[in-house]
Motif scaffolding. Structure first.
Motif, PDB file in Angstrom:
ATOM      1  N   ASN A  34      80.737   7.259  97.627  1.00 52.93           N
ATOM      2  CA  ASN A  34      79.922   7.719  96.713  1.00 52.93           C
ATOM      3  C   ASN A  34      80.615   7.486  95.392  1.00 52.93           C
ATOM      4  O   ASN A  34      81.297   7.400  94.656  1.00 52.93           O
ATOM      5  N   PRO A  35      79.229   6.355  94.193  1.00 58.62           N
ATOM      6  CA  PRO A  35      79.956   6.299  93.399  1.00 58.62           C
ATOM      7  C   PRO A  35      79.678   6.728  92.041  1.00 58.62           C
ATOM      8  O   PRO A  35      80.344   6.549  90.955  1.00 58.62           O
ATOM      9  N   LEU A  36      79.821   8.391  92.614  1.00 61.39           N
ATOM     10  CA  LEU A  36      79.442   9.109  91.488  1.00 61.39           C
ATOM     11  C   LEU A  36      80.760  10.035  91.045  1.00 61.39           C
ATOM     12  O   LEU A  36      80.829  10.794  90.038  1.00 61.39           O
ATOM     13  N   GLY A  37      81.708   9.155  91.882  1.00 64.32           N
ATOM     14  CA  GLY A  37      82.383  10.022  92.131  1.00 64.32           C
ATOM     15  C   GLY A  37      82.920  11.586  92.166  1.00 64.32           C
ATOM     16  O   GLY A  37      82.143  12.246  92.822  1.00 64.32           O
ATOM     17  N   PHE A  38      84.769  11.606  92.158  1.00 65.48           N
ATOM     18  CA  PHE A  38      84.734  13.107  92.586  1.00 65.48           C
ATOM     19  C   PHE A  38      83.482  14.245  92.380  1.00 65.48           C
ATOM     20  O   PHE A  38      83.343  13.978  91.015  1.00 65.48           O
ATOM     21  N   SER A  39      82.969  15.178  92.316  1.00 64.57           N
ATOM     22  CA  SER A  39      82.755  16.523  91.218  1.00 64.57           C
ATOM     23  C   SER A  39      83.366  16.779  89.832  1.00 64.57           C
ATOM     24  O   SER A  39      84.296  17.497  90.547  1.00 64.57           O
ATOM     25  N   PRO A  40      82.370  16.809  89.248  1.00 66.82           N
ATOM     26  CA  PRO A  40      82.881  17.485  87.953  1.00 66.82           C
ATOM     27  C   PRO A  40      83.161  18.893  87.908  1.00 66.82           C
ATOM     28  O   PRO A  40      84.499  19.713  87.634  1.00 66.82           O
ATOM     29  N   ALA A  41      82.109  19.326  88.272  1.00 64.44           N
ATOM     30  CA  ALA A  41      81.966  20.729  88.375  1.00 64.44           C
ATOM     31  C   ALA A  41      83.460  21.275  88.966  1.00 64.44           C
ATOM     32  O   ALA A  41      84.144  22.021  88.939  1.00 64.44           O
ATOM     33  N   VAL A  42      83.124  20.817  91.226  1.00 63.87           N
ATOM     34  CA  VAL A  42      84.611  20.974  91.331  1.00 63.87           C
ATOM     35  C   VAL A  42      85.885  20.278  90.883  1.00 63.87           C
ATOM     36  O   VAL A  42      87.100  20.936  90.682  1.00 63.87           O
ATOM     37  N   ARG A  43      85.856  19.669  90.067  1.00 58.00           N
ATOM     38  CA  ARG A  43      87.313  18.591  89.374  1.00 58.00           C
ATOM     39  C   ARG A  43      88.181  20.058  88.463  1.00 58.00           C
ATOM     40  O   ARG A  43      89.123  20.394  88.474  1.00 58.00           O
ATOM     41  N   GLN A  44      86.926  20.145  87.445  1.00 52.13           N
ATOM     42  CA  GLN A  44      86.997  21.161  86.939  1.00 52.13           C
ATOM     43  C   GLN A  44      88.056  22.370  87.278  1.00 52.13           C
ATOM     44  O   GLN A  44      88.524  23.161  86.759  1.00 52.13           O
ATOM     45  N   GLU A  45      87.298  22.862  88.213  1.00 55.47           N
ATOM     46  CA  GLU A  45      88.416  24.392  88.613  1.00 55.47           C
ATOM     47  C   GLU A  45      88.816  23.855  89.917  1.00 55.47           C
ATOM     48  O   GLU A  45      90.018  25.568  89.596  1.00 55.47           O
ATOM     49  N   LEU A  46      89.372  23.139  90.541  1.00 58.88           N
ATOM     50  CA  LEU A  46      90.120  22.357  91.132  1.00 58.88           C
ATOM     51  C   LEU A  46      91.770  22.917  90.232  1.00 58.88           C
ATOM     52  O   LEU A  46      92.492  23.212  90.128  1.00 58.88           O
ATOM     53  N   ALA A  47      91.507  22.131  88.962  1.00 58.34           N
ATOM     54  CA  ALA A  47      91.935  21.978  87.915  1.00 58.34           C
ATOM     55  C   ALA A  47      92.668  23.467  87.181  1.00 58.34           C
ATOM     56  O   ALA A  47      93.827  23.340  86.435  1.00 58.34           O
ATOM     57  N   ALA A  48      92.192  24.103  87.975  1.00 54.38           N
ATOM     58  CA  ALA A  48      92.609  25.655  87.159  1.00 54.38           C
ATOM     59  C   ALA A  48      93.033  25.969  87.754  1.00 54.38           C
ATOM     60  O   ALA A  48      93.290  27.381  87.544  1.00 54.38           O
ATOM     61  N   HIS A  49      92.892  25.807  89.248  1.00 53.83           N
ATOM     62  CA  HIS A  49      93.067  26.434  90.469  1.00 53.83           C
ATOM     63  C   HIS A  49      94.605  26.461  91.210  1.00 53.83           C
ATOM     64  O   HIS A  49      94.601  25.891  92.309  1.00 53.83           O
ATOM     65  N   LEU A  50      95.302  25.222  90.486  1.00 55.84           N
ATOM     66  CA  LEU A  50      96.342  24.322  91.696  1.00 55.84           C
ATOM     67  C   LEU A  50      97.195  25.156  92.588  1.00 55.84           C
ATOM     68  O   LEU A  50      98.094  24.631  92.516  1.00 55.84           O
ATOM     69  N   ASP A  51      97.653  26.541  91.235  1.00 56.74           N
ATOM     70  CA  ASP A  51      98.578  27.617  92.085  1.00 56.74           C
ATOM     71  C   ASP A  51      97.738  27.746  93.423  1.00 56.74           C
ATOM     72  O   ASP A  51      98.631  28.112  94.259  1.00 56.74           O
ATOM     73  N   VAL A  52      97.010  27.241  94.487  1.00 59.07           N
ATOM     74  CA  VAL A  52      96.571  27.633  95.513  1.00 59.07           C
ATOM     75  C   VAL A  52      97.998  26.646  96.465  1.00 59.07           C
ATOM     76  O   VAL A  52      97.954  26.881  96.980  1.00 59.07           O
ATOM     77  N   VAL A  53      98.260  26.128  95.888  1.00 59.76           N
ATOM     78  CA  VAL A  53      99.162  24.743  96.958  1.00 59.76           C
ATOM     79  C   VAL A  53     100.894  25.688  96.558  1.00 59.76           C
ATOM     80  O   VAL A  53     101.480  25.901  97.556  1.00 59.76           O
ATOM     81  N   THR A  54     100.730  26.870  95.979  1.00 59.11           N
ATOM     82  CA  THR A  54     101.960  27.621  96.170  1.00 59.11           C
ATOM     83  C   THR A  54     101.864  29.468  97.268  1.00 59.11           C
ATOM     84  O   THR A  54     102.766  29.872  97.945  1.00 59.11           O
ATOM     85  N   ARG A  55     100.537  28.722  97.612  1.00 61.12           N
ATOM     86  CA  ARG A  55     100.417  29.814  99.057  1.00 61.12           C
ATOM     87  C   ARG A  55      99.292  29.091 100.812  1.00 61.12           C
ATOM     88  O   ARG A  55     100.063  27.826 100.747  1.00 61.12           O
TER      89      ARG A  55
END
Length: 365
Positions: A34-55
Motif C-alpha cells: 500500500n503506497p499510503l504506508g502504515f496507518s497514521p492513526a494506528v502509528r500514533q496509538e502504537l507509539a503511545a502504547h509501546l509498553d505492551v512489550v512488557t506483557r
C-alpha cells in the motif's frame, strides 16, 4: 543491457548495492505494498502504547480475533492467528498435503517451497494468456483427480492479477468437498479488488474443507508486523493448529496494532479509492502503447506483456537506472514471453513511471 541476476520485489538493499543506487532514491514498484504506508492513526496509538512489550500477549488473541471477526463479518471462533500468513500456509500444508497438491501457475513460489519441505508432490495447472489468465473452470476441474488431496489458490493471483469470482470458487470448493480435497485460498490481495464478489470468506460458514488466509503486509503496509490470519469452518484444522503452533506465535505489538488496523475505516476506504483510481488511470495510459499488452487487474498491480522491443530484463534495467524498481517476471514459471509487473503507487509516482514506459516504447509504435 543484460541483467545478470533475478531479484524479488522486496530485495531493495540488494538491488541498491548491485546497481550502486542509494535505496532512498528508488521507488519500489515491485513490492505491492500500500503506497499510503502504515496507518497514521494506528502509528500514533502504537507509539503511545509501546509498553505492551512488557506483557505477554493473550495466548488466545481474543481481542484480535474479535476485531478480525467484525472486519470480515465472521465468528471469531473461526479465526486463526499466525506469525505472518506464511506460518498458516506452512501449517495447513503440513496437515493436508497427504498426496499431491494442485497449484495454479504462474503463482507465488512460497507454496512450492512449503510443499517440498513437507515431502508433498505438486501438479501445476497453467493459466493461459489466450484466456487473459482467467481460469477455464470446466477444464480446471478435470485436473482435480483422485491423486490430489490439496488445492492451493491465490485469489487475486500473483503475478497475473487475475481473479476467480465467488460463484466459480464455490463450484470449485463444492467439487473438492465431494472428493475429500482441502482448499487453501490465499487472499493477500483481495482487499484491493475492484469488485465485491472475489473473497471466499463467506464460504467458510458452509464448507469445512476450506481455509482462507490473509495478512497485513500488503493492504495495511505492515510486512514487519508478521501478522497473518485465516478463516475456516474446519474444527479439525483449528484443533490441530493449537497442537502444532508455538504459543505466543504473534508478539504483543503486532496483536495490539492489528486490533486497531482492522477498525481504521477511513484508512481502508482511502486505500481502496486510491487503488481504484490509479488502476483506471494507468491502464488508460498504457493501453495507448501498441508494443504493450495489459491484462485485467484485480489486485493492486498490473501485469504487462511486451509484444515488441526490449526484453523484460532490459526493461527492468532501464527502469532501475531511472529509479523505478519494477518486477521482471522472467523467473515465474508459466509466463512464456516477456512480462513485467508493477504496483500502483501515489499519482505523482505513477505518472513518472507511465512517462518512462511511453519514452522507452515510443520507437516501437
Amino acid at each position: 543491457m543484460t541483467k545478470t541476476t533475478t531479484f524479488h520485489g522486496s530485495d531493495l538493499e540488494e538491488i541498491s548495492a548491485f546497481y550502486r543506487i542509494p535505496p532512498e532514491s528508488i521507488l519500489p514498484f515491485a513490492d505491492n505494498v500500500n503506497p499510503l504506508g502504515f496507518s497514521p492513526a494506528v502509528r500514533q496509538e502504537l507509539a503511545a502504547h509501546l509498553d505492551v512489550v512488557t506483557r505477554y500477549p493473550d495466548r488466545n488473541y481474543t481481542a484480535l480475533k474479535e476485531a478480525i471477526g467484525q472486519y470480515l463479518d465472521v465468528s471469531p471462533s473461526s479465526v486463526a492467528i499466525g506469525n505472518g500468513s506464511t506460518e498458516l500456509i506452512s501449517l495447513f500444508i503440513r496437515l493436508y498435503a497427504r498426496k499431491r497438491a494442485l497449484l495454479l501457475s504462474p503463482s507465488y513460489s512460497e507454496y512450492e517451497r512449503e510443499l517440498s519441505l513437507n515431502g508433498c508432490g505438486k501438479v501445476s495447472y497453467f493459466l493461459r494468456r489466450e484466456d487473459d489468465f482467467r481460469l477455464n473452470l470446466p477444464h480446471f476441474l478435470q485436473a482435480l483427480d483422485e491423486t490430489i488431496s490439496l488445492l492451493i489458490l491465490c485469489n487475486p493471483n500473483n503475478p497475473t492479477s487475475s481473479a476467480i469470482c465467488l460463484d466459480e470458487m464455490e463450484e470449485i470448493i463444492r467439487f473438492c468437498k465431494a472428493r475429500n480435497i482441502y482448499v487453501m485460498i490465499d487472499e493477500t490481495y483481495v482487499e484491493f479488488a475492484p469488485a465485491d464478489n472475489i473473497s471466499s470468506v463467506s464460504l467458510t460458514t458452509r464448507y469445512d474443507n476450506l481455509m482462507v488466509i490473509r495478512g497485513v503486509s500488503k493492504f495495511f503496509a505492515a510486512p514487519g508486523l508478521r501478522l497473518g490470519y485465516g478463516v475456516t469452518g474446519s474444527r479439525h484444522f483449528l484443533a490441530h493448529l493449537q497442537k502444532l503452533q508455538n504459543p505466543w506465535s504473534l508478539n504483543s505489538i503486532a496483536a495490539f496494532a492489528g486490533e486497531r488496523l482492522f477498525q481504521d475505516t477511513d484508512y481502508i476506504q482511502q486505500t481502496k479509492e486510491l487503488i481504484r483510481q490509479e488502476r483506471l488511470r494507468c491502464q488508460k495510459a498504457l493501453s495507448t502503447i501498441p508494443a504493450l499488452k495489459l491484462y485485467p487487474s484485480f489486485a493492486n498491480f498490473q501485469l504487462v506483456q511486451i509484444l515488441r522491443g526490449p526484453t523484460s530484463p532490459q526493461v527492468f534495467e532501464a527502469a532501475i537506472r531511472e529509479g523505478f524498481l519494477i518486477r521482471d517476471c522472467s523467473s515465474f514459471a508459466g509466463l512464456k514471453g516477456e512480462y513485467v509487473r508493477f504496483c500502483y503507487r501515489l499519482p505523482q509516482e505513477d505518472q513518472r513511471l507511465l512517462e518512462f514506459f511511453q519514452r522507452l516504447f515510443a520507437q516501437y509504435a
